[in-house]
Design an enzyme around this catalytic site. Structure first.
Site, short mmCIF file in Angstrom:
data_model
loop_
_atom_site.label_atom_id
_atom_site.label_comp_id
_atom_site.label_asym_id
_atom_site.label_seq_id
_atom_site.Cartn_x
_atom_site.Cartn_y
_atom_site.Cartn_z
N GLY A 188 -0.65 0.17 -4.74
CA GLY A 188 -1.84 -0.59 -4.37
C GLY A 188 -3.00 -0.21 -5.27
O GLY A 188 -3.35 0.97 -5.36
N TYR A 208 12.19 -1.93 -7.80
CA TYR A 208 10.90 -2.09 -8.46
C TYR A 208 9.76 -1.26 -7.88
O TYR A 208 9.01 -0.64 -8.63
CB TYR A 208 10.51 -3.58 -8.42
CG TYR A 208 9.15 -3.89 -9.01
CD1 TYR A 208 8.91 -3.72 -10.37
CD2 TYR A 208 8.12 -4.36 -8.22
CE1 TYR A 208 7.66 -4.01 -10.93
CE2 TYR A 208 6.87 -4.66 -8.77
CZ TYR A 208 6.64 -4.48 -10.11
OH TYR A 208 5.42 -4.75 -10.65
N CYS A 259 0.82 -1.20 0.00
CA CYS A 259 0.00 0.00 0.00
C CYS A 259 0.85 1.25 0.00
O CYS A 259 2.08 1.21 0.10
CB CYS A 259 -0.93 0.01 1.22
SG CYS A 259 -0.08 -0.25 2.77
N ASN A 275 1.44 1.41 6.04
CA ASN A 275 2.15 0.73 4.95
C ASN A 275 3.18 -0.19 5.59
O ASN A 275 4.03 0.25 6.35
CB ASN A 275 2.84 1.76 4.05
CG ASN A 275 3.77 1.13 3.02
OD1 ASN A 275 4.77 1.72 2.66
ND2 ASN A 275 3.45 -0.06 2.55
N GLY A 276 3.11 -1.48 5.27
CA GLY A 276 4.05 -2.43 5.84
C GLY A 276 3.33 -3.67 6.32
O GLY A 276 2.20 -3.94 5.93
#
Length: 487
Positions: A44, A264, A18, A123-124
């Site tokens: 996301g 990436y 996300c 996020n994570g």
């Protein structure tokens, strides 16, 4: 309309969980947040949500499945999110129910406390979420979602601290794993990174207001000035009158930023650790050309993620760069209920070979990674069908042999090609003339570590390549995951 499904042709790529974004001190903050979420859409695509606060109307929220552009550009929707303070989240599920179609799993999560409400976007991935969840449920907590992030709200509710930032410190001291958090109260915007700084989070200035974003590209889209990164283990608390206050509520540790963000996940126009992501990826191609040269006629990227590395490979090798594969830009990353016949078309719906360019040529294909290897085989077949004389793969990351537990959707280890085969075996299985990956040392050189990777003190989290997990994934170990044996 039924919920969006994950794209059936992206299942051979690693996916970020996300992105988070927040703004304070601007009129119609939710509109700025929607723009920031749009810039972070690559992190996301399943769903997104916004929570805003207005002194007269209080907290308001909107959560939707699908793209930001389809859900948060409608004036009627945005009119329900007034106020000068808002946070947002774009989601790809890893923890909880993967691919869940439950709206309750869409962040930000909201909680009402004695001193007022608070919303949290994360996020994570929390590596001890299952243990925390069991403990909290036994003590009476009632969970509304399957997300590990909801643990943070329940831990805050059980804290005895007198204000929300202090309760958040209490909560985050209990969790393990990776977290970049953007949160809000009625008057404050809060940003926190875990002590290792695994996931990114940056601060921007927009007029008299402030912004927090997973990446600098989110700041760019709203015209915000990039100020700095939130430091690993730092909490920033921002309000309109006092500006930024900085705290370090965790024990200091050596940072281990996710190196795959450089390879990436992050957008190539973002800045990470003071470095251009695009330039780092180009330099990966340079290192790859030095480590794994091959005689060929063309260097072609597998679009779009392989493009900067292919440019670097071409520049270093002197072999011409060419767009041998063309991506259908209208495919997107989601697809509504594809039929089996369409699924069987596979990667051809997304990528097409430039036959006039490829025929009779010895082609070097540059891609960012090999996960299961299925897409690599299909692309190889397409190149050979177009008449290529030879096909050589060059991969801009080391072999992905270990799953990530810090916010990246990775197959279990048994499904990772590099966990089961040597490089030569992978070459034969994919069916190409040669296959080479950049070395871990080469990757470190590309991100600015001239001496390569220090095995005693690596600067990045590279667990997906090395099996060296900076935080033990306790939940997964409990479920039977076997860590790499000590060498």
């Amino acid at each position: 309309m039924r919920p969006f499904l994950s794209h059936p042709f992206d299942d051979d790529k690693l996916k970020e969980e996300c992105g988070v974004f927040g703004v304070i001190g601007v009129s119609d903050a939710a509109n700025f947040v929607a723009l920031g979420m749009h810039a972070l859409q690559h992190r996301g695509q399943e769903a997104g949500g916004i929570v805003s606060h207005d002194p007269e109307q209080g907290f308001n929220s909107a959560r939707r499945f699908g793209y930001v552009r389809d859900n948060f550009t409608d004036p009627d929707t945005m009119a329900t999110l007034p106020g000068a303070l808002a946070i947002g989240h774009v989601r790809y599920s890893t923890a909880g129910s993967k691919g869940s179609t439950a709206i309750r799993d869409v962040q930000p999560f909201f909680g009402e406390f004695a001193m007022g409400g608070a919303a949290v976007a994360h996020n994570g991935n929390l590596t001890n979420a299952a243990a925390l969840r069991r403990e909290l449920i036994e003590r009476g907590s009632i969970f509304q979602s399957s997300s590990d992030s909801e643990c943070i709200i329940h831990l805050m509710a059980r804290s005895i601290q007198k204000n929300i930032p202090e309760r958040m410190k209490d909560a985050l001291r209990r969790v393990e794993g990776a977290f970049s958090v953007v949160a809000m109260t009625r008057t404050k915007l809060i940003g926190v990174r875990d002590p290792l700084g695994v996931r990114p989070l940056v601060i921007g200035r927009i007029g008299e207001g402030w912004a927090l974003s997973s990446e600098t590209c989110g700041l760019d889209i709203i015209g915000a000035e990039f100020i700095r990164e939130v430091e690993p283990g730092e909490m920033v608390v921002i309000d309109e009158t006092r500006g930024i206050e900085s705290f370090h509520p965790f024990e200091r540790r050596a940072a281990r930023f996710c190196i795959f963000e450089h390879v990436y996940f992050s957008r190539p126009d973002s800045i990470l650790g003071g470095r251009s992501v695009y330039e780092t990826r180009r330099q990966i191609g340079v290192e790859l050309a030095k480590e794994a040269p091959v005689d060929a006629d063309l260097v072609c990227p597998v679009p779009d993620s392989g493009t900067p590395a292919a440019i670097g490979f071409s520049q270093q090798s002197g072999i011409p760069y060419a767009m041998g594969i063309i991506r259908n830009q209208y495919m997107g990353r989601t697809f509504i209920e594809p039929t089996e016949q369409i699924r069987n078309m596979g990667v051809r719906l997304k990528l097409n070979v430039n036959r006039a360019l490829i025929k009779g040529k010895r082609v070097i294909l540059v891609d960012d990674s090999v996960v299961r290897g299925t897409t690599s085989r299909k692309i190889k077949d397409m190149i050979l069908d177009a008449g290529a004389a030879e096909v050589h793969f060059r991969i801009a990351s080391p072999p992905t042999a270990w799953p990530c537990f810090y916010g990246v959707d990775t197959p279990e280890r048994g499904k990772l090609l590099a966990a089961n085969m040597s490089e030569d075996e992978m070459r034969d299985w994919i069916g190409v003339d040669s296959l080479r990956f950049i070395s871990l040392d080469g990757l470190y050189r590309a991100v600015g570590e001239a001496g390569g990777r220090d095995p005693n003190a690596p600067r990045y989290c590279d667990a997906c390549f090395s099996g060296d997990y900076p935080v033990a994934p306790s939940d997964k170990i409990e479920q039977g995951f076997e860590m790499k044996a000590a060498e």
